[in-house]
Design a protein around this motif. Structure first.
Motif, PDB file in Angstrom:
ATOM      1  N   THR A 274      14.883  30.464 -15.747  1.00 53.86           N
ATOM      2  CA  THR A 274      14.825  30.039 -14.340  1.00 53.86           C
ATOM      3  C   THR A 274      13.496  30.466 -13.718  1.00 53.86           C
ATOM      4  O   THR A 274      12.862  29.696 -12.977  1.00 53.86           O
ATOM      5  CB  THR A 274      15.990  30.661 -13.546  1.00 53.86           C
ATOM      6  OG1 THR A 274      17.189  30.408 -14.255  1.00 53.86           O
ATOM      7  CG2 THR A 274      16.100  30.085 -12.152  1.00 53.86           C
ATOM      8  N   ALA A 275      13.065  31.686 -14.009  1.00 52.64           N
ATOM      9  CA  ALA A 275      11.822  32.184 -13.415  1.00 52.64           C
ATOM     10  C   ALA A 275      10.632  31.355 -13.895  1.00 52.64           C
ATOM     11  O   ALA A 275       9.785  30.941 -13.093  1.00 52.64           O
ATOM     12  CB  ALA A 275      11.642  33.653 -13.772  1.00 52.64           C
ATOM     13  N   LEU A 276      10.583  31.086 -15.195  1.00 52.21           N
ATOM     14  CA  LEU A 276       9.449  30.316 -15.735  1.00 52.21           C
ATOM     15  C   LEU A 276       9.436  28.897 -15.151  1.00 52.21           C
ATOM     16  O   LEU A 276       8.387  28.395 -14.757  1.00 52.21           O
ATOM     17  CB  LEU A 276       9.526  30.266 -17.269  1.00 52.21           C
ATOM     18  CG  LEU A 276       9.265  31.606 -17.976  1.00 52.21           C
ATOM     19  CD1 LEU A 276       9.503  31.487 -19.470  1.00 52.21           C
ATOM     20  CD2 LEU A 276       7.831  32.073 -17.701  1.00 52.21           C
ATOM     21  N   ALA A 277      10.612  28.275 -15.091  1.00 51.48           N
ATOM     22  CA  ALA A 277      10.691  26.918 -14.543  1.00 51.48           C
ATOM     23  C   ALA A 277      10.286  26.919 -13.069  1.00 51.48           C
ATOM     24  O   ALA A 277       9.567  26.021 -12.601  1.00 51.48           O
ATOM     25  CB  ALA A 277      12.112  26.383 -14.705  1.00 51.48           C
ATOM     26  N   SER A 278      10.733  27.927 -12.321  1.00 55.08           N
ATOM     27  CA  SER A 278      10.425  28.002 -10.886  1.00 55.08           C
ATOM     28  C   SER A 278       8.930  28.188 -10.668  1.00 55.08           C
ATOM     29  O   SER A 278       8.329  27.542  -9.801  1.00 55.08           O
ATOM     30  CB  SER A 278      11.160  29.170 -10.236  1.00 55.08           C
ATOM     31  OG  SER A 278      12.524  29.038 -10.442  1.00 55.08           O
ATOM     32  N   ILE A 279       8.342  29.077 -11.466  1.00 56.42           N
ATOM     33  CA  ILE A 279       6.905  29.344 -11.290  1.00 56.42           C
ATOM     34  C   ILE A 279       6.094  28.095 -11.644  1.00 56.42           C
ATOM     35  O   ILE A 279       5.144  27.738 -10.949  1.00 56.42           O
ATOM     36  CB  ILE A 279       6.491  30.565 -12.141  1.00 56.42           C
ATOM     37  CG1 ILE A 279       7.113  31.824 -11.524  1.00 56.42           C
ATOM     38  CG2 ILE A 279       4.974  30.716 -12.197  1.00 56.42           C
ATOM     39  CD1 ILE A 279       7.084  33.035 -12.412  1.00 56.42           C
ATOM     40  N   ALA A 280       6.531  27.423 -12.710  1.00 52.04           N
ATOM     41  CA  ALA A 280       5.838  26.185 -13.090  1.00 52.04           C
ATOM     42  C   ALA A 280       5.926  25.163 -11.955  1.00 52.04           C
ATOM     43  O   ALA A 280       4.936  24.492 -11.637  1.00 52.04           O
ATOM     44  CB  ALA A 280       6.465  25.622 -14.360  1.00 52.04           C
ATOM     45  N   PHE A 281       7.090  25.073 -11.321  1.00 50.82           N
ATOM     46  CA  PHE A 281       7.268  24.118 -10.225  1.00 50.82           C
ATOM     47  C   PHE A 281       6.460  24.560  -8.995  1.00 50.82           C
ATOM     48  O   PHE A 281       5.820  23.745  -8.328  1.00 50.82           O
ATOM     49  CB  PHE A 281       8.757  24.029  -9.861  1.00 50.82           C
ATOM     50  CG  PHE A 281       9.025  23.177  -8.649  1.00 50.82           C
ATOM     51  CD1 PHE A 281       8.845  21.801  -8.690  1.00 50.82           C
ATOM     52  CD2 PHE A 281       9.435  23.755  -7.455  1.00 50.82           C
ATOM     53  CE1 PHE A 281       9.082  21.017  -7.568  1.00 50.82           C
ATOM     54  CE2 PHE A 281       9.670  22.987  -6.331  1.00 50.82           C
ATOM     55  CZ  PHE A 281       9.489  21.612  -6.392  1.00 50.82           C
ATOM     56  N   ALA A 282       6.451  25.854  -8.736  1.00 55.97           N
ATOM     57  CA  ALA A 282       5.772  26.367  -7.544  1.00 55.97           C
ATOM     58  C   ALA A 282       4.274  26.080  -7.587  1.00 55.97           C
ATOM     59  O   ALA A 282       3.672  25.727  -6.580  1.00 55.97           O
ATOM     60  CB  ALA A 282       6.028  27.866  -7.422  1.00 55.97           C
ATOM     61  N   TYR A 283       3.686  26.234  -8.758  1.00 61.91           N
ATOM     62  CA  TYR A 283       2.229  26.087  -8.848  1.00 61.91           C
ATOM     63  C   TYR A 283       1.804  24.764  -9.486  1.00 61.91           C
ATOM     64  O   TYR A 283       0.653  24.616  -9.888  1.00 61.91           O
ATOM     65  CB  TYR A 283       1.654  27.274  -9.622  1.00 61.91           C
ATOM     66  CG  TYR A 283       1.851  28.577  -8.862  1.00 61.91           C
ATOM     67  CD1 TYR A 283       1.060  28.875  -7.765  1.00 61.91           C
ATOM     68  CD2 TYR A 283       2.866  29.459  -9.210  1.00 61.91           C
ATOM     69  CE1 TYR A 283       1.254  30.039  -7.040  1.00 61.91           C
ATOM     70  CE2 TYR A 283       3.071  30.631  -8.494  1.00 61.91           C
ATOM     71  CZ  TYR A 283       2.258  30.918  -7.415  1.00 61.91           C
ATOM     72  OH  TYR A 283       2.457  32.059  -6.697  1.00 61.91           O
ATOM     73  N   ARG A 284       2.773  23.838  -9.560  1.00 57.01           N
ATOM     74  CA  ARG A 284       2.457  22.531 -10.151  1.00 57.01           C
ATOM     75  C   ARG A 284       1.472  21.788  -9.242  1.00 57.01           C
ATOM     76  O   ARG A 284       1.609  21.796  -8.019  1.00 57.01           O
ATOM     77  CB  ARG A 284       3.752  21.720 -10.285  1.00 57.01           C
ATOM     78  CG  ARG A 284       3.609  20.437 -11.055  1.00 57.01           C
ATOM     79  CD  ARG A 284       4.910  19.679 -11.063  1.00 57.01           C
ATOM     80  NE  ARG A 284       5.311  19.321  -9.693  1.00 57.01           N
ATOM     81  CZ  ARG A 284       6.372  18.574  -9.405  1.00 57.01           C
ATOM     82  NH1 ARG A 284       7.164  18.168 -10.360  1.00 57.01           N
ATOM     83  NH2 ARG A 284       6.661  18.272  -8.149  1.00 57.01           N
ATOM     84  N   ARG A 285       0.481  21.160  -9.866  1.00 60.83           N
ATOM     85  CA  ARG A 285      -0.459  20.359  -9.071  1.00 60.83           C
ATOM     86  C   ARG A 285       0.210  19.052  -8.694  1.00 60.83           C
ATOM     87  O   ARG A 285       0.847  18.420  -9.517  1.00 60.83           O
ATOM     88  CB  ARG A 285      -1.710  20.049  -9.895  1.00 60.83           C
ATOM     89  CG  ARG A 285      -2.666  21.209  -9.944  1.00 60.83           C
ATOM     90  CD  ARG A 285      -3.814  20.869 -10.874  1.00 60.83           C
ATOM     91  NE  ARG A 285      -4.816  21.905 -10.837  1.00 60.83           N
ATOM     92  CZ  ARG A 285      -5.813  21.948  -9.945  1.00 60.83           C
ATOM     93  NH1 ARG A 285      -5.905  21.013  -9.024  1.00 60.83           N
ATOM     94  NH2 ARG A 285      -6.686  22.921  -9.962  1.00 60.83           N
ATOM     95  N   THR A 286       0.094  18.645  -7.443  1.00 65.42           N
ATOM     96  CA  THR A 286       0.732  17.378  -7.046  1.00 65.42           C
ATOM     97  C   THR A 286      -0.317  16.282  -6.966  1.00 65.42           C
ATOM     98  O   THR A 286      -1.465  16.516  -6.757  1.00 65.42           O
ATOM     99  CB  THR A 286       1.436  17.526  -5.709  1.00 65.42           C
ATOM    100  OG1 THR A 286       0.542  18.141  -4.793  1.00 65.42           O
ATOM    101  CG2 THR A 286       2.692  18.353  -5.852  1.00 65.42           C
TER     102      THR A 286
END
Lengths: 286, 370
Positions: A274-286
């Motif tokens: 969950t943490a890895l997925a969340s961090i990936a989503f948080a810093y994902r370039r849009t």
């Protein structure tokens, strides 16, 4: 000349190394070491209530094939994700107000007030909630005074959420606020200058820009809620068996530390993913 | 008038003498006080329980408290012999203490068995191959504990009250499968509640699961006290005066009733730990707990009150604490606690005989999860 340069480089490396050392040491001593021990323990046996070193898969088979394990897992996940969503929603307007509408002095006072709850033990705060939510508690009496007979709120999903909000809301507000305070305010001005209304500024400019703060706040709320034992026990009445309660039950009867280790490892795996997925989503370039 | 001068050396010297004199009593006391270790449930080595003995024998009892018999066995297994001089255990775990060679043999003539009711002269579980290993200290019954404002004694005279519509969402459980499943097994009509075959075990699971819609929560010791006191829960199976006795001291209108289908008996006892270097002192302590004085003390422990096996202790309770004695069933005449045992309404709590303990535990976890 060359030797003086290399000495300087070496001393710089040593200086950096010394400052960097605590982190790997801490990780090795307090995360990797216990984690290896936990993994090893999950293969041990219990004979006559005594832990016996072994390498057998029985504990994994037993726990992963038990319907009550998966029921507890699913319940814990749903409770934690609901708490994270609820707390994030409650925290958002508070953080916006703190970041954009309060003076600097008022902001410091309010943020300071959100830290105050941490001065008291969480267990004490949860016990206090019992007084409010119980059969003859303050909340029931107030509701009865206006003609609402709601019965006791203790040991209900609502009580569970109240406890988890108590646990996580201050932290989430602080994380969200820090994220919003570091936002470049010229972006907001630019949005207004380009003709955006307040709602569009919020949804098209502010929220995307502070996404890491919102996601990380929600992640912390999820992590704390997923592993919480106190709320589930004292406000949920042990009626909603969560993974933490399952660990306690497994150890309590039969001293089954290896099976409890399986439950704990499943929790750690879930939190890591969950943490890895969340961090990936948080810093994902849009 | 002679002139006195206080040199630095003289000051230091007199100061050292004064400090030595002041410290002397505690030094002497510390030298002569013997320390004895006790592995016990909480409360057994608190001042109200042991101060009189400690003073009499100039001993300091240091407790290591445990939560549950299995934790006790694990602690013993991880400690070298002689770590614990005294071991306080429930009857169902004494046999395991004996089989694991954790306790010393006792001489029955050392203890006040003549003062005890005959039922406790040779209490099952405390003897192995006709040798004594533990001396009963106190006991209690588990049935239905209830708030008298909500559930009358008459209503609580059957376990069926748990399924009564008016108790929906008002039934609480002490979170331990053994007493709960024991009383529900009695409700199913099993004459030996812990010694049941496959069919009876399946029926017991069905009975227990059918109770879940009535259940308010599963509580630890503190939670049981607060939920019964606040009215959150009005009726609880599988607990007894060890809870309601404490609550009544605090003014709560609660009691424990042993239903017609029967009740469960829990029993506490003391043993001497294997390899104890203070076995003589430990024996004296067990002698004290079985004496009239010790028995009266044990009946009134702050942690919770309990029934004592000593007839002499009963007399004293009836004379000095009649109300507490009555609630505990220590009175003369029909219906007292010895009478209930003699009528066969009380069954000793024990580990499951025909199933594995893990099966009962797994079912309890599943029950809580439904």
């Amino acid at each position: 000349m060359t030797s003086s340069l290399s000495i300087r480089r070496l001393s710089r490396l040593a200086y950096g190394g010394i400052w960097s050392l605590p982190l790997p040491l801490w990780l090795a001593g307090f995360f990797l070491g216990p984690m290896i021990l936990l993994i090893w323990l999950s293969f041990w046996d219990v004979k006559n209530f005594l832990l016996t070193p072994d390498f057998q898969l029985e504990n994994w088979k037993k726990m992963l094939s038990a319907p009550y394990f998966w029921a507890a897992y699913l319940r814990t996940f749903i409770i934690a994700i609901s708490a994270a969503a609820l707390v994030s929603l409650i925290a958002l307007p508070c953080s916006l107000a703190i970041s954009f509408f309060l003076s600097v002095r008022a902001r410091m006072v309010v943020l300071g007030l959100f830290v105050v709850p941490f001065f008291t033990s969480y267990l004490v705060r949860v016990y206090s909630w019992q007084i409010y939510l119980t059969e003859n508690g303050i909340v029931m009496k107030l509701l009865a005074a206006i003609g609402i007979d709601s019965g006791s709120l203790l040991n209900t999903p609502l009580a569970l959420m109240i406890g988890l909000v108590t646990l996580t809301l201050p932290l989430v507000i602080v994380i969200q606020s820090i994220s919003m305070l570091s936002l470049d305010k010229t972006l907001i001005d630019a949005a207004y200058n380009l003709g955006c209304g307040p709602c569009r500024v919020l949804f098209a400019t502010v929220l995307p820009a502070v996404r890491p703060g919102i996601v990380l706040g929600a992640l912390f709320a999820f992590i704390f809620s997923f592993g919480d034992f106190v709320t589930a026990t004292y406000l949920g009445g042990g009626k909603f068996t969560t993974m933490s309660i399952l660990i306690a039950d497994t150890v309590k009867s039969g001293q089954q530390w290896p099976r409890a280790a399986v439950v704990a490892l499943m929790m750690i795996a879930t939190l890591l993913i969950t943490a890895l997925a969340s961090i990936a989503f948080a810093y994902r370039r849009t | 008038m002679a002139k006195t001068t206080l040199t630095r050396r003289a000051l230091l010297k007199s100061g050292a003498i004064a400090a030595g004199a002041l410290a002397m009593p505690s030094v002497v006391r510390a030298q002569s006080t013997t320390e004895m270790t006790m592995l016990a449930w909480y409360g057994q080595a608190e001042p109200d329980a042991v101060a009189a003995f400690e003073e009499l024998h100039n001993v300091k009892i240091t407790p290591k408290y445990y939560v549950g018999g299995e934790q006790m066995l694990a602690l013993l297994a991880q400690s070298p012999p002689g770590t614990y001089d005294l071991i306080h255990a429930d009857a169902e775990y004494v046999q395991q203490l004996v089989l694991a060679n954790f306790v010393e043999k006792l001489d029955p003539s050392d203890y006040h068995f003549d003062d005890f009711y005959p039922e406790f002269h040779k209490f099952p579980g405390h003897w192995h191959n006709d040798e004594l290993y533990a001396v009963i200290s106190r006991f209690g019954f588990l049935g239905i504990s209830h708030n008298l404002d909500a559930v009358s004694v008459k209503e609580a005279s059957s376990y069926d009250v748990l399924w009564n519509e008016k108790n929906k969402d008002k039934v609480g459980h002490f979170d331990w499968h053994l007493p709960n499943l024991g009383v529900l097994s009695l409700r199913d009509g099993n004459a030996a509640p812990y010694d049941i075959g496959g069919d009876a075990w399946a029926q017991l699971q069905e009975t227990t699961l059918s109770l879940k819609p009535q259940v308010r929560g599963f509580y630890d010791y503190g939670g049981v006290l607060s939920s019964l006191k606040s009215g959150e829960v009005t009726v609880m199976p599988g607990i007894g005066e060890w809870i309601t006795g404490v609550l009544r001291r605090d003014g709560a209108n609660v009691t424990t009733t042993i239903p017609e289908q029967g009740g469960i008996q829990f029993t506490e006892s003391f043993s001497i730990g294997r390899g104890s270097k203070k076995a003589d002192l430990a024996r004296k302590f067990i002698q004290y707990t079985s004496s009239p004085e010790g028995q009266f003390t044990l009946a009134n422990l702050n942690v919770f009150p309990a029934i004592i096996p000593s007839k002499v202790g009963w007399e004293r309770m009836i004379n000095e604490k009649p109300e507490d004695a009555r609630h505990l069933g220590m009175f003369k005449g029909d219906g007292n606690s010895i009478d209930l045992i003699r009528k066969g309404r009380i069954h000793i709590r024990q580990l499951p005989v025909q199933q594995d303990l893990a099966d009962w535990n797994d079912f309890w976890s599943a029950y809580k999860s439904t």
